[in-house]
Scaffold this motif. Structure first.
Motif: not given
Length: 164
Positions: A80-99
Motif C-alpha cells: 500500500a501507499t500512504v499519500y499525505t498533505s505533510g511529511e509524517h512527524c516522528a511519531m507517525c513515521s515510527a507508526a508507519h514503520g512498525w505497521a
C-alpha cells in the motif's frame, strides 16, 4: 529543494489529502490529511487531523497505521501507499514503520513546515523534533515534496497560526 513530479493518479490522491487538511482547518483542527491506497489503486482509508480535543496522537498518518494493522495482511500493508498533505512527524513515521506500510508520497516536507513556522514566528509548535521520515524509518520509500501544493499548504498553516 528537489521537487517530486507526481503522476496524475498520485496528484489526485494528494489533492484529496490537501482537501482533507482544509476540512480539518475549517473544523478548528490542524491542517493535515492522509489517504491509504492499495496496490490496485483502491482508496482503503482516509482521515484528517483530529487533535483539537486534546489527544495529540490523532494524526491521520497514525490512524492509517492503526487501521492498516487491524484490517490488512502484512503483504497488503507493504504494498500500500500512504499519500499525505505533510511529511509524517516522528511519531507517525515510527507508526508507519512498525505497521509495515509501504511507500509514502507527501505534498509538503518537514523542512518546508519548519521554514513556514519560522517565517510566522511560531516556536514550540511541536514537542517532537522535526525529523524527515527516513531519519526515523530509514527503509520506507518516500517521494515529495510536490511544488504545486506548496503555496496552498503554506496558506493553511498561516491561517492556523494567525487566527484569533
Amino acid at each position: 529543494m528537489t521537487w517530486y513530479q507526481p503522476t496524475e493518479t498520485e496528484r489526485g490522491h494528494l489533492r484529496r489529502c490537501v482537501d482533507l487538511a482544509a476540512e480539518a482547518l475549517a473544523d478548528g483542527d490542524e491542517p493535515f490529511g492522509s489517504v491509504l491506497v492499495s496496490a490496485s489503486g483502491e482508496v482503503l482509508f482516509e482521515d484528517r487531523n483530529r487533535v483539537k480535543d486534546g489527544d495529540r496522537t490523532r494524526h491521520p498518518e497514525f490512524e492509517i497505521a492503526r487501521w492498516a494493522g487491524t484490517n490488512l495482511s502484512p503483504s497488503e500493508r507493504a504494498a500500500a501507499t500512504v499519500y499525505t498533505s505533510g511529511e509524517h512527524c516522528a511519531m507517525c513515521s515510527a507508526a508507519h514503520g512498525w505497521a509495515g506500510l509501504g511507500r509514502i508520497v507527501y505534498a509538503s516536507s518537514t523542512e518546508q513546515l519548519v521554514g513556514w513556522l519560522r517565517e510566522l514566528g511560531v516556536s514550540g509548535a511541536s514537542p517532537v523534533r522535526p525529523l524527515a521520515i527516513n531519519d526515523v524509518a530509514p527503509d520506507v520509500p518516500v517521494a515529495g515534496p510536490v511544488e504545486e501544493f506548496a503555496d496552498e499548504i503554506r496558506e493553511l498553516q498561516r491561517t492556523l497560526h494567525t487566527r484569533g
